[in-house]
Design an enzyme around this catalytic site. Structure first.
Site, PDB file in Angstrom:
ATOM      1  CG  ASP A 153      -0.154 -19.825  13.155  1.00  0.00           C
ATOM      2  OD1 ASP A 153       0.219 -19.702  14.328  1.00  0.00           O
ATOM      3  OD2 ASP A 153       0.378 -20.592  12.334  1.00  0.00           O
TER       4      ASP A 153
ATOM      5  CB  SER B  77       1.759  -3.168   5.420  1.00  0.00           C
ATOM      6  OG  SER B  77       0.633  -2.787   6.155  1.00  0.00           O
TER       7      SER B  77
ATOM      8  CG  HIS C 152      -0.200   0.116   2.528  1.00  0.00           C
ATOM      9  ND1 HIS C 152       0.327   1.297   3.004  1.00  0.00           N
ATOM     10  CD2 HIS C 152       0.100  -0.813   3.457  1.00  0.00           C
ATOM     11  CE1 HIS C 152       0.913   1.099   4.160  1.00  0.00           C
ATOM     12  NE2 HIS C 152       0.804  -0.195   4.462  1.00  0.00           N
TER      13      HIS C 152
END
Length: 408
Positions: free
Chosen positions: A351, A366, A224
Site C-alpha cells: 500500500d 503486531s 507474539h
C-alpha cells in the site's frame, strides 16, 4: 477333469486370500493418513522475540483400487472431514485493528541481572548466583512467603536476619518449581541484607487488538508473546489488563532500523479486558463489548489455513488516533507448520500510503488482522530489520486455539 479342478482350487485359494489381505491393508493405510493430517513448517527472524511453529492440515480425496480393478471411494469419510472444517470456518468474530494499551504484572518477579555486593572487605560475589539462581528465573516465594512485586523481595530478604533464605523458583516458564538456599550478605553502603540480583515485576506498552468473540467474551491480540527486553523470557501472567490507546506519532522504519507506533494510554481506569495468558501466539483473555471498534463493527468469518492463498490481501491497522484502516499487502509465502507459533506466512506491504507513512511494518503493529476474501486469516507479527516492508504473520487458527475460541 476333477483332478485338474482340485489342483486349480489349491493354487487359486491362497492367491485370493493374499489379494483380499493386500486390499484391506491399502484401504486402512489411506484412512490412517486421513485421520492424521499432514503437517509441516517454515520461518524467519524479526525485531520482536518470538519462536517458530509448524502445522498445516490437508484435505484430499483418496481413492484406491480393489484387486478386480473397481474403484473404492472414501467420499463418506471426506464428507465428515469437510463438515468438520466447515464448522470451524463458520466462526464469526469482530475484527480488531485498533491500538490497545497493555499492562502486565508477572507471576512472582523475574530475575533480570545478577550483581556483586559491596561488603566490608570489598566486593562479594552474588550469593544468589552462587546458589544457582540464573537470569530469566522467576522468584515465586521466599521462605514460603508469596512474592508479588519487587518490594516483597527486599522485605522478606531483610526480614530474616542473618539466616538462610529458601527461594522457590520457576525456570523459563517450565511447569515444575524448584528451591535453592541463599545466605544474604550485608551491603556496606546501606547496611541492608542483599542476595545480589535485580528483578522486574511488570511491563507496559502499546500493541494492536486482533479480534473479539462476543459468544465466548474472549479477545486475542499481538500475535507474539510479550517478552522481557533484557532476558528474552516470555513473561508469566499474574494479572494484566488492556485499555484504550491513541497513536500520536510514527517513527518510520528504514533498512537496519525498526520503526514504531508511538501511543498514549487513554482512560486508564476503563478496563476493556483482563489478560489471562501470554503465549507464543499472543496475549489472550476475557474482554468486553467495548473492544468492538466503531468503524469495523460487523463480525467477520475466520479463514482456516486450507483457505488461504498466496497473493493479495489486506491488513487492518491504525497509524493515527484510534480508528483502524485497511491497507493492501501481498502474501508472498505460506509456511507449513507442525506446532503453533507466530511465523506462519511471509507478507509484504504494498500500500503506497502505508509505505509513505511507516516505511512498512513497524513495532506496535503486531496483532493487526490480516484479511483475505472478507475473512480474518491471520495477524501481523514481525518485521525484517533489513526489509521493513516485509515481515511475518501468524495463522489465525493458532490464536483462536490459545484464546479458547477454537478447540485444540
Amino acid at each position: 477333469m476333477k483332478k485338474k479342478l482340485n489342483i486349480l482350487c489349491w493354487i487359486m485359494t491362497p492367491l485370493i486370500i493374499i489379494a483380499l489381505s493386500v486390499c484391506f491393508k491399502v484401504q486402512n493405510k489411506v484412512v490412517a493418513m486421513f485421520n492424521n493430517p499432514i503437517e509441516s513448517s517454515y520461518s524467519i527472524g524479526n525485531t520482536i522475540q518470538v519462536k517458530e511453529n509448524k502445522s498445516n492440515s490437508i484435505n484430499k480425496s483418496f481413492i484406491v483400487k480393489n484387486m478386480k480393478g473397481s474403484k473404492v471411494n472414501l467420499q463418506g469419510l471426506l464428507d465428515v472431514q469437510a463438515t468438520f472444517i466447515k464448522s470451524k470456518s463458520d466462526i464469526m468474530v469482530y475484527p480488531g485493528g485498533q491500538p490497545i494499551g497493555v499492562k502486565l504484572n508477572t507471576k512472582g518477579v523475574l530475575v533480570v541481572a545478577l550483581s556483586d555486593i559491596e561488603g566490608k572487605n570489598g566486593k562479594t560475589p552474588s550469593p544468589a548466583a552462587n546458589a544457582g539462581v540464573q537470569i530469566g528465573d522467576s522468584i515465586i516465594s521466599i521462605n514460603d512467603n508469596e512474592i508479588n512485586n519487587a518490594e516483597d523481595v527486599a522485605l522478606f530478604i531483610n526480614k530474616a536476619k542473618n539466616s538462610e533464605l529458601i527461594l522457590k523458583l520457576q525456570r523459563k516458564n517450565k511447569p515444575e518449581f524448584f528451591e535453592v538456599k541463599v545466605l544474604p550478605t550485608i551491603d556496606s553502603t546501606d547496611g541492608k541484607q542483599k542476595i545480589g540480583l535485580w528483578v522486574r515485576d511488570s511491563t507496559a506498552g502499546v500493541g494492536t487488538l486482533t479480534l473479539y468473540d462476543d459468544k465466548t467474551k474472549k479477545f486475542a491480540a499481538l500475535g507474539h508473546p510479550i517478552t522481557d527486553a533484557d532476558t528474552g523470557t516470555i513473561l508469566s501472567v499474574n494479572s494484566g489488563v488492556i485499555i484504550s490507546s491513541n497513536i500520536i506519532s510514527i517513527k518510520k522504519g528504514t533498512r537496519g532500523s525498526a520503526g514504531e507506533l508511538r501511543g498514549l494510554f487513554v482512560d486508564e481506569n476503563k478496563i476493556k479486558g483482563q489478560i489471562v495468558n501470554n503465549t507464543e501466539c499472543g496475549i489472550f483473555g476475557d474482554g468486553t463489548k467495548s473492544l468492538i471498534n466503531s468503524k469495523f463493527n460487523k463480525p467477520m468469518q475466520i479463514g482456516l489455513r486450507n483457505e488461504i492463498k498466496e497473493g493479495k490481501a489486506q491488513i487492518l491497522t491504525t497509524i493515527n488516533g484510534s480508528e483502524p484502516e485497511l491497507f493492501d499487502i501481498e502474501i508472498q509465502k505460506l509456511l507449513s507448520q507442525n506446532t503453533s507459533g507466530s511465523k506462519s506466512m511471509v507478507i509484504k506491504i504494498t500500500d503506497p500510503k502505508l509505505l509513505t507513512k511507516t516505511g512498512g511494518i513497524v513495532q506496535g503493529m503486531s496483532g493487526s488482522p490480516i484479511i483475505q476474501n472478507n475473512k480474518i486469516i491471520g495477524a501481523v507479527t514481525h518485521v525484517l530489520i533489513n526489509k521493513p516492508d516485509v515481515g511475518y504473520g501468524i495463522y489465525i487458527e493458532w490464536m483462536l486455539k490459545d484464546a479458547g475460541i477454537l478447540s485444540k
